[in-house]
Design a protein around this motif. Sequence first.
Motif, PDB file in Angstrom:
ATOM      1  N   PRO A  21     -34.162 -15.028  21.544  1.00  0.00           N
ATOM      2  CA  PRO A  21     -33.722 -14.704  22.902  1.00  0.00           C
ATOM      3  C   PRO A  21     -32.545 -13.731  22.924  1.00  0.00           C
ATOM      4  O   PRO A  21     -32.429 -12.898  23.814  1.00  0.00           O
ATOM      5  CB  PRO A  21     -33.317 -16.067  23.485  1.00  0.00           C
ATOM      6  N   ALA A  22     -31.659 -13.846  21.926  1.00  0.00           N
ATOM      7  CA  ALA A  22     -30.560 -12.892  21.761  1.00  0.00           C
ATOM      8  C   ALA A  22     -30.713 -12.237  20.397  1.00  0.00           C
ATOM      9  O   ALA A  22     -31.212 -12.854  19.461  1.00  0.00           O
ATOM     10  CB  ALA A  22     -29.214 -13.610  21.850  1.00  0.00           C
ATOM     11  N   ALA A  23     -30.295 -10.995  20.302  1.00  0.00           N
ATOM     12  CA  ALA A  23     -30.474 -10.257  19.047  1.00  0.00           C
ATOM     13  C   ALA A  23     -29.832 -11.006  17.883  1.00  0.00           C
ATOM     14  O   ALA A  23     -28.677 -11.434  17.985  1.00  0.00           O
ATOM     15  CB  ALA A  23     -29.865  -8.869  19.173  1.00  0.00           C
ATOM     16  N   PRO A  24     -30.550 -11.197  16.795  1.00  0.00           N
ATOM     17  CA  PRO A  24     -29.982 -11.921  15.640  1.00  0.00           C
ATOM     18  C   PRO A  24     -28.920 -11.083  14.930  1.00  0.00           C
ATOM     19  O   PRO A  24     -28.961  -9.858  14.960  1.00  0.00           O
ATOM     20  CB  PRO A  24     -31.202 -12.149  14.743  1.00  0.00           C
ATOM     21  N   SER A  25     -28.005 -11.778  14.290  1.00  0.00           N
ATOM     22  CA  SER A  25     -26.969 -11.090  13.509  1.00  0.00           C
ATOM     23  C   SER A  25     -27.481 -10.900  12.083  1.00  0.00           C
ATOM     24  O   SER A  25     -28.491 -11.486  11.687  1.00  0.00           O
ATOM     25  CB  SER A  25     -25.693 -11.932  13.492  1.00  0.00           C
ATOM     26  N   PRO A  26     -26.789 -10.090  11.292  1.00  0.00           N
ATOM     27  CA  PRO A  26     -27.206  -9.910   9.891  1.00  0.00           C
ATOM     28  C   PRO A  26     -27.193 -11.208   9.082  1.00  0.00           C
ATOM     29  O   PRO A  26     -27.841 -11.308   8.046  1.00  0.00           O
ATOM     30  CB  PRO A  26     -26.185  -8.906   9.334  1.00  0.00           C
ATOM     31  N   ASP A  27     -26.432 -12.207   9.563  1.00  0.00           N
ATOM     32  CA  ASP A  27     -26.342 -13.477   8.839  1.00  0.00           C
ATOM     33  C   ASP A  27     -27.338 -14.520   9.343  1.00  0.00           C
ATOM     34  O   ASP A  27     -27.351 -15.647   8.843  1.00  0.00           O
ATOM     35  CB  ASP A  27     -24.928 -14.061   8.982  1.00  0.00           C
ATOM     36  N   THR A  28     -28.166 -14.163  10.316  1.00  0.00           N
ATOM     37  CA  THR A  28     -29.121 -15.124  10.871  1.00  0.00           C
ATOM     38  C   THR A  28     -30.128 -15.549   9.819  1.00  0.00           C
ATOM     39  O   THR A  28     -30.714 -14.717   9.123  1.00  0.00           O
ATOM     40  CB  THR A  28     -29.865 -14.511  12.080  1.00  0.00           C
ATOM     41  N   LEU A  29     -30.331 -16.858   9.712  1.00  0.00           N
ATOM     42  CA  LEU A  29     -31.321 -17.414   8.797  1.00  0.00           C
ATOM     43  C   LEU A  29     -32.276 -18.291   9.586  1.00  0.00           C
ATOM     44  O   LEU A  29     -31.889 -18.919  10.574  1.00  0.00           O
ATOM     45  CB  LEU A  29     -30.644 -18.258   7.709  1.00  0.00           C
ATOM     46  N   ILE A  30     -33.518 -18.332   9.149  1.00  0.00           N
ATOM     47  CA  ILE A  30     -34.522 -19.173   9.792  1.00  0.00           C
ATOM     48  C   ILE A  30     -35.381 -19.803   8.702  1.00  0.00           C
ATOM     49  O   ILE A  30     -35.698 -19.150   7.696  1.00  0.00           O
ATOM     50  CB  ILE A  30     -35.372 -18.351  10.795  1.00  0.00           C
ATOM     51  N   ALA A  31     -35.734 -21.059   8.883  1.00  0.00           N
ATOM     52  CA  ALA A  31     -36.561 -21.754   7.891  1.00  0.00           C
ATOM     53  C   ALA A  31     -37.984 -21.220   7.956  1.00  0.00           C
ATOM     54  O   ALA A  31     -38.672 -21.387   8.956  1.00  0.00           O
ATOM     55  CB  ALA A  31     -36.540 -23.250   8.154  1.00  0.00           C
ATOM     56  N   THR A  32     -38.415 -20.570   6.884  1.00  0.00           N
ATOM     57  CA  THR A  32     -39.768 -20.009   6.834  1.00  0.00           C
ATOM     58  C   THR A  32     -40.729 -20.908   6.063  1.00  0.00           C
ATOM     59  O   THR A  32     -41.936 -20.705   6.101  1.00  0.00           O
ATOM     60  CB  THR A  32     -39.755 -18.619   6.186  1.00  0.00           C
ATOM     61  N   ALA A  33     -40.193 -21.871   5.340  1.00  0.00           N
ATOM     62  CA  ALA A  33     -40.981 -22.870   4.609  1.00  0.00           C
ATOM     63  C   ALA A  33     -40.033 -24.016   4.309  1.00  0.00           C
ATOM     64  O   ALA A  33     -38.819 -23.886   4.487  1.00  0.00           O
ATOM     65  CB  ALA A  33     -41.559 -22.282   3.326  1.00  0.00           C
ATOM     66  N   SER A  34     -40.572 -25.125   3.843  1.00  0.00           N
ATOM     67  CA  SER A  34     -39.697 -26.276   3.590  1.00  0.00           C
ATOM     68  C   SER A  34     -38.672 -25.980   2.514  1.00  0.00           C
ATOM     69  O   SER A  34     -37.600 -26.581   2.484  1.00  0.00           O
ATOM     70  CB  SER A  34     -40.529 -27.507   3.230  1.00  0.00           C
ATOM     71  N   GLY A  35     -38.951 -25.033   1.622  1.00  0.00           N
ATOM     72  CA  GLY A  35     -38.010 -24.694   0.560  1.00  0.00           C
ATOM     73  C   GLY A  35     -37.488 -23.280   0.653  1.00  0.00           C
ATOM     74  O   GLY A  35     -37.053 -22.724  -0.355  1.00  0.00           O
ATOM     75  N   ASP A  36     -37.497 -22.667   1.852  1.00  0.00           N
ATOM     76  CA  ASP A  36     -37.112 -21.257   1.932  1.00  0.00           C
ATOM     77  C   ASP A  36     -36.444 -20.953   3.265  1.00  0.00           C
ATOM     78  O   ASP A  36     -36.795 -21.531   4.303  1.00  0.00           O
ATOM     79  CB  ASP A  36     -38.352 -20.371   1.786  1.00  0.00           C
ATOM     80  N   LEU A  37     -35.482 -20.051   3.214  1.00  0.00           N
ATOM     81  CA  LEU A  37     -34.860 -19.502   4.408  1.00  0.00           C
ATOM     82  C   LEU A  37     -35.098 -18.004   4.401  1.00  0.00           C
ATOM     83  O   LEU A  37     -34.983 -17.354   3.363  1.00  0.00           O
ATOM     84  CB  LEU A  37     -33.353 -19.787   4.429  1.00  0.00           C
ATOM     85  N   GLY A  38     -35.454 -17.464   5.560  1.00  0.00           N
ATOM     86  CA  GLY A  38     -35.695 -16.035   5.659  1.00  0.00           C
ATOM     87  C   GLY A  38     -34.768 -15.387   6.663  1.00  0.00           C
ATOM     88  O   GLY A  38     -34.105 -16.057   7.453  1.00  0.00           O
ATOM     89  N   ARG A  39     -34.746 -14.069   6.619  1.00  0.00           N
ATOM     90  CA  ARG A  39     -33.932 -13.290   7.557  1.00  0.00           C
ATOM     91  C   ARG A  39     -34.846 -12.390   8.383  1.00  0.00           C
ATOM     92  O   ARG A  39     -35.845 -11.895   7.880  1.00  0.00           O
ATOM     93  CB  ARG A  39     -32.952 -12.390   6.799  1.00  0.00           C
ATOM     94  N   PRO A  40     -34.453 -12.156   9.636  1.00  0.00           N
ATOM     95  CA  PRO A  40     -35.183 -11.145  10.410  1.00  0.00           C
ATOM     96  C   PRO A  40     -34.879  -9.764   9.823  1.00  0.00           C
ATOM     97  O   PRO A  40     -33.722  -9.347   9.796  1.00  0.00           O
ATOM     98  CB  PRO A  40     -34.627 -11.301  11.827  1.00  0.00           C
ATOM     99  N   VAL A  41     -35.902  -9.099   9.309  1.00  0.00           N
ATOM    100  CA  VAL A  41     -35.673  -7.844   8.589  1.00  0.00           C
ATOM    101  C   VAL A  41     -36.162  -6.612   9.337  1.00  0.00           C
ATOM    102  O   VAL A  41     -35.729  -5.499   9.034  1.00  0.00           O
ATOM    103  CB  VAL A  41     -36.335  -7.881   7.184  1.00  0.00           C
ATOM    104  N   ARG A  42     -37.052  -6.810  10.303  1.00  0.00           N
ATOM    105  CA  ARG A  42     -37.589  -5.635  10.996  1.00  0.00           C
ATOM    106  C   ARG A  42     -37.901  -5.989  12.436  1.00  0.00           C
ATOM    107  O   ARG A  42     -38.605  -6.951  12.710  1.00  0.00           O
ATOM    108  CB  ARG A  42     -38.851  -5.151  10.278  1.00  0.00           C
ATOM    109  N   TYR A  43     -37.357  -5.186  13.361  1.00  0.00           N
ATOM    110  CA  TYR A  43     -37.573  -5.418  14.779  1.00  0.00           C
ATOM    111  C   TYR A  43     -38.925  -4.834  15.188  1.00  0.00           C
ATOM    112  O   TYR A  43     -39.238  -3.685  14.890  1.00  0.00           O
ATOM    113  CB  TYR A  43     -36.457  -4.771  15.596  1.00  0.00           C
ATOM    114  N   LEU A  44     -39.730  -5.662  15.868  1.00  0.00           N
ATOM    115  CA  LEU A  44     -41.061  -5.230  16.294  1.00  0.00           C
ATOM    116  C   LEU A  44     -41.091  -4.816  17.762  1.00  0.00           C
ATOM    117  O   LEU A  44     -41.898  -3.987  18.154  1.00  0.00           O
ATOM    118  CB  LEU A  44     -42.071  -6.366  16.072  1.00  0.00           C
TER     119      LEU A  44
END
Length: 200
Positions: free
Chosen positions: A169-192
């Motif tokens: 809803p608000a633009a993510p910061s460079p430090d934003t992390l999101i759980a992409t799997a139970s053992g992984d955190l990902g970052r938003p890398v490309r704006y669509l």
Amino acid sequence: MSVTAEAPRAGRSPVLLIGVAGGWLSLLVCNYLAYPLLDVLALLALLVMAACWLLAVSTSVAVLVVLLLRRAYVWAAGLLVVAIGAGLILQTTNWERTYVDSQFRLHRGQLVELADRYRIGELPADVALPWRLRYLSIDGQAHERDGALYLPVWQDWRAESGVGLAYFPAAPSPDTLIATASGDLGRPVRYLGNGWWWVE
């Protein structure tokens, strides 16, 4: 006698060329649909990809040999150039980007509508996607994760890494992390667009 001998050979040429085209087309489709194939077939998808490469290369070599035996050197050279060119294009194309961008463009309206419903609080934490979007998520759902609406496009069989689409809803910061799997955190890398990001 020579006319009847040449007729069957000429009749086989379209079949051989269709085989070559089919081999390269199947390889193109497999590369484009790598994420859905990996979701459905898991490790067997790698065998499917290898089989597509084998089909494309073997049919090209078979037709090349036939053309050389017939002394159709110009056609053989043309086929060789086309096959090498197709192989280079397939190897150098960023298929992940091609798949993600084309799917986002194709479903932009539906993704915007989903994001609007999320933003006004109409969606539960885990919601089944409309049937037209369902194949974009490995479980057919969108999930509320770390302040974003997340569609898990792919994760490995051990759930140690994953990638997906996320609406912020608000633009993510460079430090934003999101759980992409139970053992992984990902970052938003490309704006669509429209608040949606590719996360890896």
